[in-house]
Motif scaffolding. Structure first.
Motif, PDB file in Angstrom:
ATOM      1  N   LEU A  24      -4.700  -1.360  30.733  1.00 49.14           N
ATOM      2  CA  LEU A  24      -3.251  -1.015  30.240  1.00 49.14           C
ATOM      3  C   LEU A  24      -2.281  -0.888  31.090  1.00 49.14           C
ATOM      4  N   GLU A  25      -2.532  -0.385  32.221  1.00 45.01           N
ATOM      5  CA  GLU A  25      -1.521  -0.265  33.465  1.00 45.01           C
ATOM      6  C   GLU A  25      -1.095  -1.662  33.864  1.00 45.01           C
ATOM      7  N   LEU A  26      -1.996  -2.723  34.290  1.00 40.71           N
ATOM      8  CA  LEU A  26      -1.754  -4.085  34.360  1.00 40.71           C
ATOM      9  C   LEU A  26      -0.920  -4.722  33.503  1.00 40.71           C
ATOM     10  N   ILE A  27      -1.047  -4.451  32.308  1.00 43.02           N
ATOM     11  CA  ILE A  27      -0.534  -5.075  31.157  1.00 43.02           C
ATOM     12  C   ILE A  27       1.114  -4.667  31.166  1.00 43.02           C
ATOM     13  N   GLU A  28       1.076  -3.327  31.123  1.00 46.28           N
ATOM     14  CA  GLU A  28       2.319  -2.548  31.007  1.00 46.28           C
ATOM     15  C   GLU A  28       3.233  -2.556  32.446  1.00 46.28           C
ATOM     16  N   GLN A 164       1.312 -16.550  31.854  1.00 42.74           N
ATOM     17  CA  GLN A 164       0.823 -15.165  31.647  1.00 42.74           C
ATOM     18  C   GLN A 164      -0.191 -14.786  32.741  1.00 42.74           C
ATOM     19  N   ASN A 165      -1.290 -15.667  32.986  1.00 40.37           N
ATOM     20  CA  ASN A 165      -2.330 -15.381  33.887  1.00 40.37           C
ATOM     21  C   ASN A 165      -1.535 -15.376  35.354  1.00 40.37           C
ATOM     22  N   THR A 169      -2.012 -11.752  37.337  1.00 36.61           N
ATOM     23  CA  THR A 169      -2.943 -11.903  38.765  1.00 36.61           C
ATOM     24  C   THR A 169      -2.063 -11.466  39.841  1.00 36.61           C
ATOM     25  N   ALA A 170      -0.708 -11.952  39.754  1.00 41.09           N
ATOM     26  CA  ALA A 170       0.336 -11.509  40.988  1.00 41.09           C
ATOM     27  C   ALA A 170       0.121  -9.731  40.759  1.00 41.09           C
ATOM     28  N   GLN A 171       0.369  -9.236  39.509  1.00 39.93           N
ATOM     29  CA  GLN A 171       0.454  -7.806  39.547  1.00 39.93           C
ATOM     30  C   GLN A 171      -0.805  -7.271  39.990  1.00 39.93           C
TER      31      GLN A 171
END
Ligand SMILES: Cc1cc2nc3c(=O)[nH]c(=O)nc-3n(C[C@H](O)[C@H](O)[C@H](O)COP(=O)(O)O)c2cc1C
Length: 210
Positions: A24-28, A164-165, A169-171
């Motif tokens: 969730l953190e990754l998405i947010e 989006q990937n 991935t960068a995040q």
């Protein structure tokens, strides 16, 4: 990294470090980041970005591939071109990613092609600060044989999944990324020697250390 006949093998995806990620953190926390330092990316990071955006998991009997992103009928009509500017151990230049080989092939273009590519993004200062510019090239004819005119929509939908990937991935790697839909198409196609009809850049993004 090993070089054979102008092809640079990237670090094997199997040996890339896995990341402990809170999903969730990754998405947010994903966001467009437009300011980069002059610190280079590592070739492992580049390999990771390419694996997650276009990595081939399986080659089917009919030659189609299953990858880490979806594509209508697994056709994958997009190819990744890279304008590499600041990656350790890789000379600057314009490359094509070979997804099955997980390797880079340097393109033979006119002198000053990299500058021509960058100039096509003139309005966007972060591109010149970035370490790598990703360019996604659509092979329209390949898609038309399967889909007819629908391919014109599908290449953009596929590009969205890849983009989006790249962001995610960068995040996960702790580096910055920003999608780039705004560029001078004619100038870009001229620099890359693409006709802009059957072969055209449909999306782009830059990445760099923040
Ligand atoms: C298809 C597409 C094209 C985009 N083109 C650009 C662009 O040319 N320049 C730019 O600075 N940001 C561009 N962006 C990033 C958006 O401006 C950004 O996603 C939006 O402002 C929301 O911010 P966020 O990504 O931080 O959530 C683009 C995003 C997408 C999806």
């Amino acid at each position: 990294m090993c070089e054979m006949s102008g092809v640079l093998r990237l670090p094997e995806p199997d040996f890339l470090p896995d990341k402990e990620i809170n999903f969730l953190e990754l998405i947010e926390l994903r966001a467009s980041r437009r300011q980069y330092t002059a610190e280079a990316l590592t070739v492992q990071e580049l390999s990771y970005l390419l694996w997650c955006t276009q990595g081939v998991k399986m080659v089917c009997e009919d030659g189609r591939t299953l990858r880490n992103v979806p594509s209508a009928a697994a056709l994958h009509p997009l190819q990744t071109l890279l304008c590499l500017r600041n990656v350790e151990d890789v000379p600057a230049g314009v490359y094509r990613f070979l997804p099955v080989e997980h390797a880079l092939k340097r393109l033979t273009l006119s002198e000053g092609a990299s500058e021509g590519v960058l100039a096509a993004f003139e309005q966007q200062e972060m591109v010149r600060q970035s370490a790598v510019l990703f360019l996604w090239e659509a092979d329209i004819l390949r898609g038309i044989r399967t889909y007819g005119r629908k391919v014109y929509a599908y290449v953009y939908i596929d590009a969205g999944h890849i983009g989006q990937n790249l962001y995610l991935t960068a995040q996960a790697l702790g580096i910055g990324a920003c999608a780039l839909g705004c560029f001078d198409e004619s100038a870009l196609h001229r620099a890359l020697m693409l006709d802009g009809e059957e072969r055209k850049i449909v999306h782009a993004a830059c990445v760099g250390r923040t």
